[in-house]
Design an enzyme around this catalytic site. Structure first.
Site, PDB file in Angstrom:
ATOM      1  N   HIS A  41     -58.469 -27.182 -56.346  1.00  0.00           N
ATOM      2  CA  HIS A  41     -59.547 -26.705 -57.425  1.00  0.00           C
ATOM      3  C   HIS A  41     -59.249 -25.837 -58.542  1.00  0.00           C
ATOM      4  O   HIS A  41     -59.413 -26.205 -59.708  1.00  0.00           O
ATOM      5  CB  HIS A  41     -60.870 -26.249 -56.696  1.00  0.00           C
ATOM      6  CG  HIS A  41     -61.415 -26.885 -55.625  1.00  0.00           C
ATOM      7  ND1 HIS A  41     -61.201 -26.446 -54.323  1.00  0.00           N
ATOM      8  CD2 HIS A  41     -62.023 -27.971 -55.555  1.00  0.00           C
ATOM      9  CE1 HIS A  41     -61.661 -27.414 -53.660  1.00  0.00           C
ATOM     10  NE2 HIS A  41     -62.523 -28.277 -54.343  1.00  0.00           N
ATOM     11  N   LYS A 154     -56.532 -36.824 -55.392  1.00  0.00           N
ATOM     12  CA  LYS A 154     -56.606 -36.895 -54.271  1.00  0.00           C
ATOM     13  C   LYS A 154     -57.744 -37.859 -53.753  1.00  0.00           C
ATOM     14  O   LYS A 154     -57.726 -38.563 -52.572  1.00  0.00           O
ATOM     15  CB  LYS A 154     -56.712 -35.413 -53.428  1.00  0.00           C
ATOM     16  CG  LYS A 154     -56.858 -35.472 -51.952  1.00  0.00           C
ATOM     17  CD  LYS A 154     -57.243 -34.398 -51.169  1.00  0.00           C
ATOM     18  CE  LYS A 154     -58.093 -34.811 -50.178  1.00  0.00           C
ATOM     19  NZ  LYS A 154     -59.362 -34.594 -49.951  1.00  0.00           N
TER      20      LYS A 154
END
Ligand code: PAF
Length: 282
Positions: A41, A154
């Site tokens: 993140h 991802k």
């Protein structure tokens, strides 16, 4: 120049801040998250800061994308820790809406896609998932009105789905894909890795190694179906319960039809009670 990190909880505060920045000629990037932040993140935040002048991070554990019996209740939550990490990474604004700010009483809209959202990958095993994701992401795009939105590769199918949605709905937020961040042993970073037992944590990088082996074999000329079935077997023998491990067109996510298509290998597999997903380009 750092402007500090501000936390807001209402749509009005979010809109006012982004409008202020826009009035100053500053460009903004959105990083939608469900919290429990890791370096994946924070990489989205750093990449956002390379494209834009200000980065807005949203933290909202979206109930609509969890099915019955999934991990909504136990999904890790750590608002203080997340705020500390975001401050360090240089995020400018953290938007943490209450549920009613996103789904007010009487909320009756679902954003639902075909195309990449019905490719028979995540959608096959989590049929409710993409309607939940596209509904919340559409809302966050509209609420924040940022110039860019950063999404990790991802969740490759998710990246393709939100890209398609923004395009189809003429949403003026450009979706930017960011390369997967991995642990030193190759495991893709994920908030759900925290669920893994010590033994399974040691085993988990095998999913990445299998994808890498299959990608190498395909690049060396092995048929994709053979390469993927070899490593699928290897994962199963090692104790994974494989939902899918497959080669798809990297853009459309449809099944391969010709040898010259760009290929993405995508996998989802259970280790104990933890579901891992990963993917790799060929
Ligand atoms: O990838 C996630 O964390 C979520 O699916 C997202 C994009 C924040 C929507 O809730």
């Amino acid at each position: 120049m750092s402007t500090g990190t501000r936390i807001v909880r209402t749509l009005e505060q979010l809109r006012r801040q982004v409008a202020d920045w826009r009035a100053q000629g500053l460009r903004t990037a959105l990083v939608p998250t469900m919290g429990a932040l890791h370096d994946g993140h924070l990489t989205l935040v750093r990449q956002g800061l390379r494209r834009a002048d200000r980065v807005v991070v949203t933290i909202f554990v979206n109930p609509k994308q969890f099915g019955q019996g999934e991990d909504l209740e136990r999904y890790p939550r750590d608002e203080k820790g997340d705020a500390r990490k975001l401050k360090k990474a240089g995020a400018n604004l953290i938007y943490i809406p209450e549920k009613a700010m996103i789904y007010p009483e009487g909320f009756a809209t679902t954003v639902s896609l075909a195309g990449p959202a019905k490719a028979g990958l995540e959608d096959k095993f989590r049929p409710h998932f993409f309607d939940g994701v596209t509904t919340i992401v559409a809302k966050l795009f509209i609420q924040a009105g940022c110039d860019y939105a950063m999404f990790g590769e991802k969740d490759y199918q998710q990246l393709k789905v939100v890209t398609r949605m923004a395009w189809d709905l003429d949403i003026a937020t450009a979706v930017i894909g960011v390369e997967t961040v991995r642990e030193p042993d190759g495991l893709a970073m994920s908030s759900r890795n925290a669920y893994l037992s010590r033994n399974n944590r040691e085993l988990a990088p095998l999913i990445h190694h299998c994808l890498t082996d299959a990608a190498t074999a395909i690049a060396d000329g092995k048929p994709a179906a053979k390469a993927t079935s070899t490593v699928r077997r290897k994962l199963t023998n090692a104790g994974f319960k494989v939902d899918y491990l497959t080669a798809r067109n990297a853009e459309t996510l449809q099944r391969l039809r010709s040898p010259s298509e760009p290929i993405r290998l995508l996998a989802a597999a259970w280790l104990g009670t933890t579901r891992l997903i990963d993917n790799i380009a060929v």
